[in-house]
Design a protein around this motif. Structure first.
Motif, PDB file in Angstrom:
ATOM      1  N   VAL A 213       0.836  -1.208   0.000  1.00 32.01           N
ATOM      2  CA  VAL A 213       0.000   0.000   0.000  1.00 32.01           C
ATOM      3  C   VAL A 213       0.872   1.260   0.000  1.00 32.01           C
ATOM      4  O   VAL A 213       0.585   2.236  -0.699  1.00 32.01           O
ATOM      5  CB  VAL A 213      -0.981  -0.035   1.199  1.00 32.01           C
ATOM      6  CG1 VAL A 213      -1.652   1.316   1.414  1.00 32.01           C
ATOM      7  CG2 VAL A 213      -2.027  -1.127   0.966  1.00 32.01           C
ATOM      8  N   ASP A 214       1.966   1.221   0.752  1.00 34.03           N
ATOM      9  CA  ASP A 214       2.872   2.381   0.801  1.00 34.03           C
ATOM     10  C   ASP A 214       3.496   2.651  -0.568  1.00 34.03           C
ATOM     11  O   ASP A 214       3.640   3.803  -0.982  1.00 34.03           O
ATOM     12  CB  ASP A 214       3.979   2.130   1.838  1.00 34.03           C
ATOM     13  CG  ASP A 214       3.405   1.772   3.202  1.00 34.03           C
ATOM     14  OD1 ASP A 214       3.605   2.520   4.153  1.00 34.03           O
ATOM     15  OD2 ASP A 214       2.707   0.729   3.308  1.00 34.03           O
ATOM     16  N   VAL A 215       3.859   1.565  -1.266  1.00 33.88           N
ATOM     17  CA  VAL A 215       4.457   1.722  -2.599  1.00 33.88           C
ATOM     18  C   VAL A 215       3.445   2.370  -3.548  1.00 33.88           C
ATOM     19  O   VAL A 215       3.775   3.287  -4.298  1.00 33.88           O
ATOM     20  CB  VAL A 215       4.933   0.348  -3.146  1.00 33.88           C
ATOM     21  CG1 VAL A 215       5.345   0.445  -4.612  1.00 33.88           C
ATOM     22  CG2 VAL A 215       6.083  -0.189  -2.305  1.00 33.88           C
ATOM     23  N   PHE A 216       2.195   1.933  -3.497  1.00 41.01           N
ATOM     24  CA  PHE A 216       1.151   2.515  -4.356  1.00 41.01           C
ATOM     25  C   PHE A 216       0.908   3.976  -3.992  1.00 41.01           C
ATOM     26  O   PHE A 216       0.833   4.834  -4.867  1.00 41.01           O
ATOM     27  CB  PHE A 216      -0.149   1.699  -4.247  1.00 41.01           C
ATOM     28  CG  PHE A 216      -0.242   0.570  -5.239  1.00 41.01           C
ATOM     29  CD1 PHE A 216       0.738  -0.403  -5.296  1.00 41.01           C
ATOM     30  CD2 PHE A 216      -1.307   0.481  -6.129  1.00 41.01           C
ATOM     31  CE1 PHE A 216       0.664  -1.445  -6.211  1.00 41.01           C
ATOM     32  CE2 PHE A 216      -1.393  -0.551  -7.047  1.00 41.01           C
ATOM     33  CZ  PHE A 216      -0.412  -1.511  -7.089  1.00 41.01           C
ATOM     34  N   GLU A 217       0.780   4.249  -2.697  1.00 43.18           N
ATOM     35  CA  GLU A 217       0.483   5.629  -2.272  1.00 43.18           C
ATOM     36  C   GLU A 217       1.600   6.586  -2.669  1.00 43.18           C
ATOM     37  O   GLU A 217       1.344   7.727  -3.052  1.00 43.18           O
ATOM     38  CB  GLU A 217       0.229   5.679  -0.765  1.00 43.18           C
ATOM     39  CG  GLU A 217      -1.152   5.130  -0.402  1.00 43.18           C
ATOM     40  CD  GLU A 217      -1.501   5.277   1.065  1.00 43.18           C
ATOM     41  OE1 GLU A 217      -2.671   5.039   1.406  1.00 43.18           O
ATOM     42  OE2 GLU A 217      -0.617   5.618   1.890  1.00 43.18           O
ATOM     43  N   ALA A 218       2.830   6.112  -2.595  1.00 42.64           N
ATOM     44  CA  ALA A 218       3.969   6.969  -2.953  1.00 42.64           C
ATOM     45  C   ALA A 218       3.897   7.394  -4.418  1.00 42.64           C
ATOM     46  O   ALA A 218       4.435   8.426  -4.799  1.00 42.64           O
ATOM     47  CB  ALA A 218       5.277   6.234  -2.673  1.00 42.64           C
ATOM     48  N   LYS A 219       3.217   6.572  -5.227  1.00 41.07           N
ATOM     49  CA  LYS A 219       3.069   6.909  -6.654  1.00 41.07           C
ATOM     50  C   LYS A 219       1.723   7.572  -6.935  1.00 41.07           C
ATOM     51  O   LYS A 219       1.328   7.728  -8.089  1.00 41.07           O
ATOM     52  CB  LYS A 219       3.220   5.641  -7.502  1.00 41.07           C
ATOM     53  CG  LYS A 219       4.602   5.027  -7.435  1.00 41.07           C
ATOM     54  CD  LYS A 219       4.690   3.860  -8.403  1.00 41.07           C
ATOM     55  CE  LYS A 219       5.906   2.996  -8.189  1.00 41.07           C
ATOM     56  NZ  LYS A 219       7.181   3.653  -8.444  1.00 41.07           N
ATOM     57  N   GLY A 220       0.992   7.915  -5.885  1.00 40.63           N
ATOM     58  CA  GLY A 220      -0.298   8.588  -6.067  1.00 40.63           C
ATOM     59  C   GLY A 220      -1.396   7.663  -6.566  1.00 40.63           C
ATOM     60  O   GLY A 220      -2.406   8.110  -7.103  1.00 40.63           O
ATOM     61  N   LEU A 221      -1.231   6.346  -6.373  1.00 47.31           N
ATOM     62  CA  LEU A 221      -2.244   5.379  -6.825  1.00 47.31           C
ATOM     63  C   LEU A 221      -3.236   5.092  -5.701  1.00 47.31           C
ATOM     64  O   LEU A 221      -2.836   4.916  -4.552  1.00 47.31           O
ATOM     65  CB  LEU A 221      -1.551   4.076  -7.258  1.00 47.31           C
ATOM     66  CG  LEU A 221      -0.668   4.179  -8.495  1.00 47.31           C
ATOM     67  CD1 LEU A 221       0.291   2.979  -8.574  1.00 47.31           C
ATOM     68  CD2 LEU A 221      -1.538   4.250  -9.753  1.00 47.31           C
ATOM     69  N   ARG A 222      -4.533   5.025  -6.044  1.00 47.62           N
ATOM     70  CA  ARG A 222      -5.553   4.751  -5.033  1.00 47.62           C
ATOM     71  C   ARG A 222      -5.583   3.262  -4.707  1.00 47.62           C
ATOM     72  O   ARG A 222      -5.661   2.422  -5.604  1.00 47.62           O
ATOM     73  CB  ARG A 222      -6.930   5.160  -5.562  1.00 47.62           C
ATOM     74  CG  ARG A 222      -7.471   6.411  -4.929  1.00 47.62           C
ATOM     75  CD  ARG A 222      -8.576   6.947  -5.804  1.00 47.62           C
ATOM     76  NE  ARG A 222      -9.907   6.531  -5.367  1.00 47.62           N
ATOM     77  CZ  ARG A 222     -10.508   7.034  -4.307  1.00 47.62           C
ATOM     78  NH1 ARG A 222      -9.917   7.929  -3.541  1.00 47.62           N
ATOM     79  NH2 ARG A 222     -11.729   6.652  -3.987  1.00 47.62           N
ATOM     80  N   VAL A 223      -5.553   2.961  -3.421  1.00 42.69           N
ATOM     81  CA  VAL A 223      -5.440   1.562  -3.012  1.00 42.69           C
ATOM     82  C   VAL A 223      -6.204   1.350  -1.712  1.00 42.69           C
ATOM     83  O   VAL A 223      -6.202   2.209  -0.832  1.00 42.69           O
ATOM     84  CB  VAL A 223      -3.940   1.174  -2.899  1.00 42.69           C
ATOM     85  CG1 VAL A 223      -3.164   2.109  -1.981  1.00 42.69           C
ATOM     86  CG2 VAL A 223      -3.741  -0.260  -2.455  1.00 42.69           C
ATOM     87  N   PHE A 224      -6.889   0.196  -1.643  1.00 44.92           N
ATOM     88  CA  PHE A 224      -7.655  -0.152  -0.443  1.00 44.92           C
ATOM     89  C   PHE A 224      -6.880  -1.193   0.355  1.00 44.92           C
ATOM     90  O   PHE A 224      -6.646  -2.303  -0.131  1.00 44.92           O
ATOM     91  CB  PHE A 224      -9.030  -0.717  -0.831  1.00 44.92           C
ATOM     92  CG  PHE A 224      -9.819  -1.206   0.353  1.00 44.92           C
ATOM     93  CD1 PHE A 224     -10.508  -0.313   1.153  1.00 44.92           C
ATOM     94  CD2 PHE A 224      -9.853  -2.554   0.680  1.00 44.92           C
ATOM     95  CE1 PHE A 224     -11.231  -0.754   2.262  1.00 44.92           C
ATOM     96  CE2 PHE A 224     -10.562  -3.005   1.780  1.00 44.92           C
ATOM     97  CZ  PHE A 224     -11.253  -2.107   2.566  1.00 44.92           C
TER      98      PHE A 224
END
Ligand code: AMP
Ligand code: GLY
Length: 424
Positions: free
Chosen positions: A79-90
């Motif tokens: 989730v941290d990797v996705f958020e760092a790229k501005g990707l929405r993730v649950f």
């Protein structure tokens, strides 16, 4: 919306099944998925632990929401990797997924915030473990600190068994680094109930209750497994129990995580034991249960994607969860020999009998597509057959009838899933 589901088991198939019902979803991908999920989503051959590849795929396909089904990538920080790229993730970030990733952490949290759980001591070496065990009452429970595929919990009847457990977990490192620390816990008795819940970091919305059957054999005999079947709701989860848990467990857990600077967004799975002293937390998981999802999601009336988006946006307080009044039972069809050793690669017959049905569903766990398009067994747990009914007794009869429609070599299942409901 375009969505991506990360995982490959029966739980992820149930998540895909619920997502497919959402009018918001136009296109669904699953990484890596399985032969059943492939009927609902485009499966892409990226492993759940390949974080950079998953994020690159989500960017390339302009995925609007990624749903992480499995514990390993959550605890590892996907989730941290996705958020760092501005990707929405649950799903929870790494610093919140530790609720499942470290039993020492979760026990300490419960102690600090007065959340009811078994008394315990955390140890960091075999010598320390032996010292604590010398003063322990038996039976006693040993838990490897980290993730151990659901196998890191040992219930020891005697000091000799506990000594063998210390060697296994802390000296031989059977579960690897998961055994660098260990929780030594008081043994409790009572009925077990699972309650899954949605969280947005502030608000928590518990779903309907469920109960798993973890042992491989009828009458709760044999080895622990990932889960051989479930039913929902649990008749033992009474209004009184619900009220107690709402007051003393659910919101307190969410508030505790926030107070620790680890706001939890995603699913918290409460493994509860209904003891003579009231409900206590056995364990937390940071994702849907498998096969709990296979009985809870078919009963959910909300648009699951809408609820997940509300979690990500911190707006869960706007949502009321609704579940149907009927019951659901899931019988896992496994390969003979599971969880130790089993053969795979056998063709599965009867799956088409479930097409278009609204009262019974097949969720694939370990399956794969053969060269000629036939579906083959590819794991210990092969399929979960879930059926609805007006009552639990009816749902159970329907699930077993539906399970008969499927055949494959070495098919094995428990015959008593949900039998305890007769006692309620
Ligand atoms: P866990 O992975 O922590 O849920 O543990 C797996 C299983 O071990 C639970 O579902 C319970 O059946 C059992 N268990 C765990 N902790 C205790 C305890 N303190 N007392 C009795 N049984 C336990
Ligand atoms: N069914 C138990 C689990 O998912 O951990």
């Amino acid at each position: 919306m375009k969505i991506l589901i990360v995982g490959s088991g029966g739980r992820e198939h149930a998540i895909a099944f619920a997502a497919a019902k959402s009018p918001k979803v136009e296109k669904m991908y699953c990484a890596p998925g399985n032969a059943g999920i492939a009927a609902l989503a485009e499966c892409v051959p990226i492993g759940a632990m390949e974080f950079e590849k998953l994020a690159a795929f989500a960017e390339e396909k302009s995925i609007d929401l990624t749903i992480v089904g499995m514990d390993d990538p959550l605890v590892g920080g996907l989730v941290d990797v996705f958020e760092a790229k501005g990707l929405r993730v649950f799903g929870p970030r790494k610093n919140a997924a530790i609720l499942e990733g470290s039993k020492a952490f979760s026990k300490e949290l419960m102690k600090k915030y007065g959340i009811p759980t078994a008394a315990y001591t955390t140890v960091h070496s075999a010598a320390e473990a032996r010292e604590v065990l010398a003063g322990s009452k038996f039976p006693v429970v040993l838990k490897a600190d980290g993730l151990a595929l659901g196998k890191g919990v040992l219930i020891c009847q005697t000091p000799e068994e506990a000594e063998a457990g210390v060697v296994e977990i802390m000296e031989d490192k059977k579960f690897g680094a998961a055994g660098n620390a260990m929780v030594i816990e008081e043994f409790m008795t009572g009925r077990e109930v699972s309650v899954l819940s949605f969280c947005d970091g502030k608000t928590i919305r518990p779903m309907t209750s469920a109960q798993d059957h973890k042992r491989a054999g009828d009458g709760d005999t044999g080895l622990n497994t990932g889960g051989m079947g479930t039913f929902s709701p649990s008749p033992f989860y009474t209004e009184e129990v619900d009220e107690f848990c709402k007051k003393n467990i659910y919101q307190k857990t969410v508030d505790a995580m926030t107070a620790e600077g680890r706001p939890f967004v995603g699913i918290i799975f409460f493994g509860l034991m209904l003891t003579a002293d009231g409900p206590k937390v056995l364990e937390y998981n940071c994702r849907f249960g498998d096969p709990e999802a296979q009985v809870v999601l078919p009963r959910m009336e909300n648009d699951m994607i809408e609820v997940m988006e509300a979690c990500v946006d911190g707006k869960l307080s706007d949502i009321d969860l609704k579940f149907t009044n009927d019951a659901c039972v899931c019988v896992v069809l496994a390969s003979e020999g599971y969880p130790v050793s089993y053969k795979k690669g056998f063709p599965i017959k009867g799956l088409s009998a479930f097409e278009g049905r609204k009262d019974a569903f097949v969720f694939h766990a370990g399956t794969k597509m053969g060269e000629n398009g036939e579906i083959l067994t590819n794991g210990g747990r092969v399929l979960g057959v879930s059926a609805l009914g007006r009552t639990l007794v009816e749902a159970r009869a329907n699930a077993y009838k539906a399970a008969e429609l499927i055949s494959f070599d070495n098919k094995y299942f428990r015959h008593d899933i949900g039998k305890a409901i007769d006692e309620a």
